[in-house]
Design an enzyme around this catalytic site. Structure first.
Site, PDB file in Angstrom:
ATOM      1  N   CYS A   4       7.897  34.701  32.325  1.00 11.98           N
ATOM      2  CA  CYS A   4       7.500  34.052  33.579  1.00 11.98           C
ATOM      3  C   CYS A   4       8.022  32.605  33.582  1.00 11.98           C
ATOM      4  CB  CYS A   4       5.979  34.089  33.715  1.00 11.98           C
ATOM      5  SG  CYS A   4       5.357  33.053  35.049  1.00 11.98           S
ATOM      6  N   CYS A   7       5.218  29.996  33.505  1.00 10.76           N
ATOM      7  CA  CYS A   7       4.588  29.893  32.174  1.00 10.76           C
ATOM      8  C   CYS A   7       5.503  29.108  31.246  1.00 10.76           C
ATOM      9  CB  CYS A   7       4.301  31.278  31.594  1.00 10.76           C
ATOM     10  SG  CYS A   7       2.823  32.060  32.279  1.00 10.76           S
ATOM     11  N   ASP A  30       9.379  20.881  43.247  1.00 11.51           N
ATOM     12  CA  ASP A  30      10.147  22.111  43.472  1.00 11.51           C
ATOM     13  C   ASP A  30      11.631  21.796  43.309  1.00 11.51           C
ATOM     14  OD1 ASP A  30       9.454  24.962  45.231  1.00 11.51           O
ATOM     15  OD2 ASP A  30      11.550  24.341  45.000  1.00 11.51           O
ATOM     16  N   HIS A  46      -1.723  32.171  33.539  1.00 13.33           N
ATOM     17  CA  HIS A  46      -0.886  33.089  34.318  1.00 13.33           C
ATOM     18  C   HIS A  46      -1.763  33.995  35.170  1.00 13.33           C
ATOM     19  CE1 HIS A  46       2.656  35.452  35.413  1.00 13.33           C
ATOM     20  NE2 HIS A  46       1.797  36.463  35.424  1.00 13.33           N
ATOM     21  N   ASN A  86       2.769  31.620  49.339  1.00 13.26           N
ATOM     22  CA  ASN A  86       3.489  32.851  49.674  1.00 13.26           C
ATOM     23  C   ASN A  86       2.986  33.954  48.757  1.00 13.26           C
ATOM     24  OD1 ASN A  86       5.072  31.434  51.531  1.00 13.26           O
ATOM     25  ND2 ASN A  86       6.584  30.892  49.976  1.00 13.26           N
ATOM     26  N   HIS A  99       1.126  29.969  42.788  1.00 17.78           N
ATOM     27  CA  HIS A  99       1.499  28.567  43.025  1.00 17.78           C
ATOM     28  C   HIS A  99       1.249  28.217  44.474  1.00 17.78           C
ATOM     29  CE1 HIS A  99       5.040  31.127  43.615  1.00 17.78           C
ATOM     30  NE2 HIS A  99       5.424  30.284  44.558  1.00 17.78           N
ATOM     31  N   HIS A 101       2.530  25.620  47.361  1.00 20.32           N
ATOM     32  CA  HIS A 101       3.519  24.631  47.780  1.00 20.32           C
ATOM     33  C   HIS A 101       2.781  23.516  48.513  1.00 20.32           C
ATOM     34  CE1 HIS A 101       7.154  27.343  47.404  1.00 20.32           C
ATOM     35  NE2 HIS A 101       6.203  28.255  47.484  1.00 20.32           N
TER      36      HIS A 101
HETATM   37  P1  5GP Z   1       7.926  31.251  46.240  1.00 18.58           P
HETATM   38  O1  5GP Z   1       9.219  31.689  46.882  1.00 18.58           O
HETATM   39  O2  5GP Z   1       7.519  32.215  45.145  1.00 18.58           O
HETATM   40  O3  5GP Z   1       6.823  30.955  47.207  1.00 18.58           O
HETATM   41  O4  5GP Z   1       8.233  29.854  45.579  1.00 18.58           O
HETATM   42  C1  5GP Z   1       8.875  29.694  44.359  1.00 18.58           C
HETATM   43  C2  5GP Z   1       9.386  28.278  44.339  1.00 18.58           C
HETATM   44  O5  5GP Z   1       9.682  27.956  43.003  1.00 18.58           O
HETATM   45  C3  5GP Z   1      10.655  28.060  45.158  1.00 18.58           C
HETATM   46  O6  5GP Z   1      10.432  27.060  46.134  1.00 18.58           O
HETATM   47  C4  5GP Z   1      11.678  27.630  44.099  1.00 18.58           C
HETATM   48  O7  5GP Z   1      12.544  26.616  44.577  1.00 18.58           O
HETATM   49  C5  5GP Z   1      10.806  27.139  42.976  1.00 18.58           C
HETATM   50  N1  5GP Z   1      11.372  27.323  41.648  1.00 18.58           N
HETATM   51  C6  5GP Z   1      11.857  28.485  41.118  1.00 18.58           C
HETATM   52  N2  5GP Z   1      12.263  28.296  39.850  1.00 18.58           N
HETATM   53  C7  5GP Z   1      12.003  26.995  39.568  1.00 18.58           C
HETATM   54  C8  5GP Z   1      12.207  26.193  38.397  1.00 18.58           C
HETATM   55  O8  5GP Z   1      12.699  26.646  37.358  1.00 18.58           O
HETATM   56  N3  5GP Z   1      11.832  24.887  38.485  1.00 18.58           N
HETATM   57  C9  5GP Z   1      11.288  24.344  39.610  1.00 18.58           C
HETATM   58  N4  5GP Z   1      10.959  23.047  39.578  1.00 18.58           N
HETATM   59  N5  5GP Z   1      11.075  25.070  40.724  1.00 18.58           N
HETATM   60  C10 5GP Z   1      11.441  26.370  40.708  1.00 18.58           C
HETATM   61 ZN    ZN Z   2       3.206  32.737  34.433  1.00 16.75          ZN
END
Ligand code: 5GP
Ligand code: ZN
Length: 113
Positions: A4, A7, A30, A46, A86, A99, A101
């Protein structure tokens, strides 16, 4: 959960720009910001998504929610912000670690689409 991404961020295996952390929660920028401020607020534990919350997590998530306005204030979002979780395929969740945002620093639009 070694596979993950979040994680691995919690464990320090993947670097992140942390803006807030305590024993249960971390908040970091992000990597693809969608607003001048775009931070992800996550529990260290997690939990895959909102769909996976159990009674055991209620107090943890209550404490997480109660920290959001403190993080927003630290980030200068006195004029408001948006908190988004989301969830699942239709919700376009791409990372399966719960998570939130935290978006701000500009006027949002509605509906989000
Ligand atoms: P989701 O699409 O699941 O709602 O949001 C996942 C978010 O995690 C996305 O906005 C993406 O840019 C961010 N993200 C994915 N991998 C990483 C990472 O390795 N580091 C950081 N800082 N953000 C990440
Ligand atoms: Zn996790």
């Amino acid at each position: 959960m070694s596979d993950c991404i979040f994680c691995r961020i919690v464990n320090g295996e993947i670097p992140s720009e942390t803006v807030y952390e305590d024993e249960e929660i971390i908040a970091f920028n992000d990597m693809q910001p969608q607003a001048p401020v775009h931070v992800l607020v996550i529990p260290r534990k997690h939990i895959a998504s909102l769909d996976d919350i159990t009674e055991t997590d209620e107090e943890l998530l209550g404490r997480l929610m109660s920290k959001v306005h403190i993080i927003a204030e630290m980030l200068g979002l006195a004029n408001g912000y948006r908190l988004v979780a989301n969830t699942g395929e239709d919700g376009l969740q791409t990372v399966r670690h719960l998570h939130f945002h935290l978006l701000g620093g500009r006027k949002m639009s509605w509906p989000p689409g």
